[in-house]
Scaffold this motif. Sequence first.
Motif, PDB file in Angstrom:
ATOM      1  N   LYS A  10       0.817  -1.220   0.000  1.00  0.00           N
ATOM      2  CA  LYS A  10       0.000   0.000   0.000  1.00  0.00           C
ATOM      3  C   LYS A  10       0.847   1.266   0.000  1.00  0.00           C
ATOM      4  CE  LYS A  10      -4.017  -2.146   2.035  1.00  0.00           C
ATOM      5  NZ  LYS A  10      -4.757  -2.440   3.233  1.00  0.00           N
ATOM      6  N   LEU A  11       1.948   1.252   0.739  1.00  0.00           N
ATOM      7  CA  LEU A  11       2.797   2.447   0.799  1.00  0.00           C
ATOM      8  C   LEU A  11       3.428   2.757  -0.558  1.00  0.00           C
ATOM      9  CD1 LEU A  11       4.506   1.974   4.286  1.00  0.00           C
ATOM     10  CD2 LEU A  11       2.653   3.549   3.690  1.00  0.00           C
ATOM     11  N   THR A  12       3.750   1.723  -1.312  1.00  0.00           N
ATOM     12  CA  THR A  12       4.284   1.922  -2.662  1.00  0.00           C
ATOM     13  C   THR A  12       3.177   2.411  -3.592  1.00  0.00           C
ATOM     14  OG1 THR A  12       5.991   0.236  -2.354  1.00  0.00           O
ATOM     15  CG2 THR A  12       5.412   0.788  -4.637  1.00  0.00           C
ATOM     16  N   ALA A  13       2.035   1.749  -3.547  1.00  0.00           N
ATOM     17  CA  ALA A  13       0.918   2.122  -4.427  1.00  0.00           C
ATOM     18  C   ALA A  13       0.490   3.572  -4.190  1.00  0.00           C
ATOM     19  CB  ALA A  13      -0.261   1.181  -4.208  1.00  0.00           C
ATOM     20  N   ASN A  14       0.507   4.003  -2.927  1.00  0.00           N
ATOM     21  CA  ASN A  14       0.083   5.364  -2.584  1.00  0.00           C
ATOM     22  C   ASN A  14       1.224   6.376  -2.605  1.00  0.00           C
ATOM     23  OD1 ASN A  14      -2.521   4.403  -2.217  1.00  0.00           O
ATOM     24  ND2 ASN A  14      -2.209   4.009  -0.048  1.00  0.00           N
ATOM     25  N   LYS A  15       2.428   5.912  -2.942  1.00  0.00           N
ATOM     26  CA  LYS A  15       3.628   6.772  -2.981  1.00  0.00           C
ATOM     27  C   LYS A  15       3.841   7.503  -1.652  1.00  0.00           C
ATOM     28  CE  LYS A  15       3.140   7.513  -7.957  1.00  0.00           C
ATOM     29  NZ  LYS A  15       1.865   6.895  -8.223  1.00  0.00           N
ATOM     30  N   GLN A  16       3.678   6.768  -0.555  1.00  0.00           N
ATOM     31  CA  GLN A  16       3.828   7.363   0.771  1.00  0.00           C
ATOM     32  C   GLN A  16       5.198   7.092   1.390  1.00  0.00           C
ATOM     33  OE1 GLN A  16       0.173   5.525   2.302  1.00  0.00           O
ATOM     34  NE2 GLN A  16      -0.556   7.590   2.740  1.00  0.00           N
ATOM     35  N   ARG A  17       5.907   6.086   0.895  1.00  0.00           N
ATOM     36  CA  ARG A  17       7.263   5.780   1.373  1.00  0.00           C
ATOM     37  C   ARG A  17       8.141   5.746   0.133  1.00  0.00           C
ATOM     38  NH1 ARG A  17       6.779   0.478   2.533  1.00  0.00           N
ATOM     39  NH2 ARG A  17       7.136   0.291   0.328  1.00  0.00           N
ATOM     40  N   LEU A  18       8.905   6.791  -0.064  1.00  0.00           N
ATOM     41  CA  LEU A  18       9.702   6.904  -1.284  1.00  0.00           C
ATOM     42  C   LEU A  18      11.125   6.394  -1.118  1.00  0.00           C
ATOM     43  CD1 LEU A  18       8.413  10.380  -2.525  1.00  0.00           C
ATOM     44  CD2 LEU A  18       7.647   8.101  -3.220  1.00  0.00           C
ATOM     45  N   ALA A  19      11.465   5.871   0.058  1.00  0.00           N
ATOM     46  CA  ALA A  19      12.808   5.310   0.274  1.00  0.00           C
ATOM     47  C   ALA A  19      13.013   4.074  -0.602  1.00  0.00           C
ATOM     48  CB  ALA A  19      13.014   4.955   1.746  1.00  0.00           C
ATOM     49  N   TYR A  20      11.953   3.317  -0.825  1.00  0.00           N
ATOM     50  CA  TYR A  20      12.012   2.140  -1.696  1.00  0.00           C
ATOM     51  C   TYR A  20      10.610   1.762  -2.140  1.00  0.00           C
ATOM     52  CZ  TYR A  20      10.713  -0.509   2.517  1.00  0.00           C
ATOM     53  OH  TYR A  20      10.063  -0.969   3.639  1.00  0.00           O
ATOM     54  N   ALA A  21      10.541   1.132  -3.313  1.00  0.00           N
ATOM     55  CA  ALA A  21       9.297   0.539  -3.792  1.00  0.00           C
ATOM     56  C   ALA A  21       9.330  -0.931  -3.381  1.00  0.00           C
ATOM     57  CB  ALA A  21       9.192   0.661  -5.299  1.00  0.00           C
ATOM     58  N   ARG A  22       8.194  -1.447  -2.954  1.00  0.00           N
ATOM     59  CA  ARG A  22       8.097  -2.850  -2.531  1.00  0.00           C
ATOM     60  C   ARG A  22       7.123  -3.563  -3.464  1.00  0.00           C
ATOM     61  NH1 ARG A  22       5.167  -5.604   2.182  1.00  0.00           N
ATOM     62  NH2 ARG A  22       6.493  -7.373   2.684  1.00  0.00           N
ATOM     63  N   VAL A  23       7.599  -4.650  -4.085  1.00  0.00           N
ATOM     64  CA  VAL A  23       6.818  -5.350  -5.107  1.00  0.00           C
ATOM     65  C   VAL A  23       6.825  -6.847  -4.825  1.00  0.00           C
ATOM     66  CG1 VAL A  23       6.525  -5.702  -7.598  1.00  0.00           C
ATOM     67  CG2 VAL A  23       7.664  -3.638  -6.778  1.00  0.00           C
ATOM     68  N   LEU A  24       5.671  -7.466  -4.972  1.00  0.00           N
ATOM     69  CA  LEU A  24       5.554  -8.917  -4.891  1.00  0.00           C
ATOM     70  C   LEU A  24       5.668  -9.462  -6.304  1.00  0.00           C
ATOM     71  CD1 LEU A  24       4.959 -11.375  -3.043  1.00  0.00           C
ATOM     72  CD2 LEU A  24       2.532 -11.026  -3.550  1.00  0.00           C
ATOM     73  N   VAL A  25       6.683 -10.311  -6.529  1.00  0.00           N
ATOM     74  CA  VAL A  25       6.880 -10.913  -7.847  1.00  0.00           C
ATOM     75  C   VAL A  25       6.815 -12.434  -7.730  1.00  0.00           C
ATOM     76  CG1 VAL A  25       8.229  -9.045  -8.885  1.00  0.00           C
ATOM     77  CG2 VAL A  25       9.393 -10.827  -7.636  1.00  0.00           C
ATOM     78  N   GLU A  26       6.302 -13.061  -8.761  1.00  0.00           N
ATOM     79  CA  GLU A  26       6.242 -14.517  -8.830  1.00  0.00           C
ATOM     80  C   GLU A  26       7.431 -14.970  -9.662  1.00  0.00           C
ATOM     81  OE1 GLU A  26       2.819 -16.461 -10.856  1.00  0.00           O
ATOM     82  OE2 GLU A  26       2.124 -16.684  -8.793  1.00  0.00           O
ATOM     83  N   VAL A  27       8.292 -15.811  -9.072  1.00  0.00           N
ATOM     84  CA  VAL A  27       9.522 -16.238  -9.727  1.00  0.00           C
ATOM     85  C   VAL A  27       9.495 -17.746  -9.915  1.00  0.00           C
ATOM     86  CG1 VAL A  27      12.037 -16.260  -9.569  1.00  0.00           C
ATOM     87  CG2 VAL A  27      10.763 -14.348  -8.624  1.00  0.00           C
ATOM     88  N   ASN A  28       9.809 -18.198 -11.116  1.00  0.00           N
ATOM     89  CA  ASN A  28       9.904 -19.619 -11.399  1.00  0.00           C
ATOM     90  C   ASN A  28      11.340 -20.047 -11.092  1.00  0.00           C
ATOM     91  OD1 ASN A  28       9.400 -22.192 -12.277  1.00  0.00           O
ATOM     92  ND2 ASN A  28       8.709 -21.589 -14.307  1.00  0.00           N
ATOM     93  N   MET A  29      11.519 -20.812 -10.017  1.00  0.00           N
ATOM     94  CA  MET A  29      12.864 -21.185  -9.583  1.00  0.00           C
ATOM     95  C   MET A  29      13.243 -22.543 -10.155  1.00  0.00           C
ATOM     96  SD  MET A  29      13.897 -18.640  -7.891  1.00  0.00           S
ATOM     97  CE  MET A  29      15.334 -19.166  -6.973  1.00  0.00           C
ATOM     98  N   PRO A  30      14.491 -22.828 -10.401  1.00  0.00           N
ATOM     99  CA  PRO A  30      15.598 -21.899 -10.197  1.00  0.00           C
ATOM    100  C   PRO A  30      15.697 -20.914 -11.359  1.00  0.00           C
ATOM    101  CG  PRO A  30      16.448 -23.996 -10.985  1.00  0.00           C
ATOM    102  CD  PRO A  30      14.949 -24.143 -10.853  1.00  0.00           C
ATOM    103  N   SER A  31      15.974 -19.677 -11.037  1.00  0.00           N
ATOM    104  CA  SER A  31      16.271 -18.667 -12.042  1.00  0.00           C
ATOM    105  C   SER A  31      17.163 -17.622 -11.387  1.00  0.00           C
ATOM    106  CB  SER A  31      14.993 -18.045 -12.617  1.00  0.00           C
ATOM    107  OG  SER A  31      14.270 -17.368 -11.640  1.00  0.00           O
ATOM    108  N   PRO A  32      17.915 -16.880 -12.181  1.00  0.00           N
ATOM    109  CA  PRO A  32      18.828 -15.905 -11.585  1.00  0.00           C
ATOM    110  C   PRO A  32      18.062 -14.798 -10.862  1.00  0.00           C
ATOM    111  CG  PRO A  32      18.812 -15.707 -13.985  1.00  0.00           C
ATOM    112  CD  PRO A  32      17.965 -16.886 -13.636  1.00  0.00           C
ATOM    113  N   LEU A  33      18.580 -14.390  -9.730  1.00  0.00           N
ATOM    114  CA  LEU A  33      17.986 -13.297  -8.965  1.00  0.00           C
ATOM    115  C   LEU A  33      19.020 -12.172  -8.888  1.00  0.00           C
ATOM    116  CD1 LEU A  33      16.291 -15.349  -6.098  1.00  0.00           C
ATOM    117  CD2 LEU A  33      15.211 -14.380  -8.130  1.00  0.00           C
TER     118      LEU A  33
END
Length: 178
Positions: free
Chosen positions: A130-153
Motif C-alpha cells: 500500500k505504501l508503494t501504491a500510494n507513494k507514501q514511502r519513497l525510500a524504496y518501492a516494494r513489489v511482490l513478484v512470482e519467480v519460477n525457480m531456479p532462475s537468476p535473482l
Amino acid sequence: MSNEGNSNWQFSLIGQVLGLNVKFKTMESYIQKVWTHWSVPDLCILKPGLFLFKFQNKYEMEDILMNGPWFFGSRPLLLKVWTNDDDIDKMNGNIYPLWIQLPGLRLNLWSSNAISKIASHIGRPIATDKLTANKQRLAYARVLVEVNMPSPLPDLIPIHGPNGKIINQKVIYELKPK
C-alpha cells in the motif's frame, strides 16, 4: 471442459511451507492464530503439504498477500493466487512469490508501469504494498513478484535513463530462496 466451477475458487490462494510437509490440522491452527486480524479462509488440502485457502472475496485474499511474507516458524509460507490453469499434479513448488525492494528508486520511475517493468526483470509482478501504491514511502518501492525457480535473482537491474545513460537499480530480496 466447463468453467462452471471457477466461481467456487476464484478468491483462493494455493500455499505450502517451503521444505516442510505440514499436516492439515497444523495448518488450520496456524491460519486461525496468525491470520486472526484478517479473514480466516476455508482450508482445503490439495495434496500432502499443498493447501488451498478459500476466501469470501478478492479483498480478503489480497489482504493476506499484501501483508506477507508469512512464516511458519522460520520457513516461508509460499502463497500464489489460484488460476484455472493450475495443474495440482504437476505442482512441485517451483513458483515462488518474493517480496523485493527497489531502494532509492528515482522519482521519475514512481509509476505502476515503470515499477512493473523493472520488477519483471526478476519475475511476474503481482502487486505492490500500500505504501508503494500510494507513494507514501519513497525510500524504496516494494513489489511482490512470482519467480519460477531456479532462475537468476539479480542484485542490480540496468535501466536506460532518458538521456541514454544506464542506471543500475539495486534490488533487495526480503527472502531469497537458495
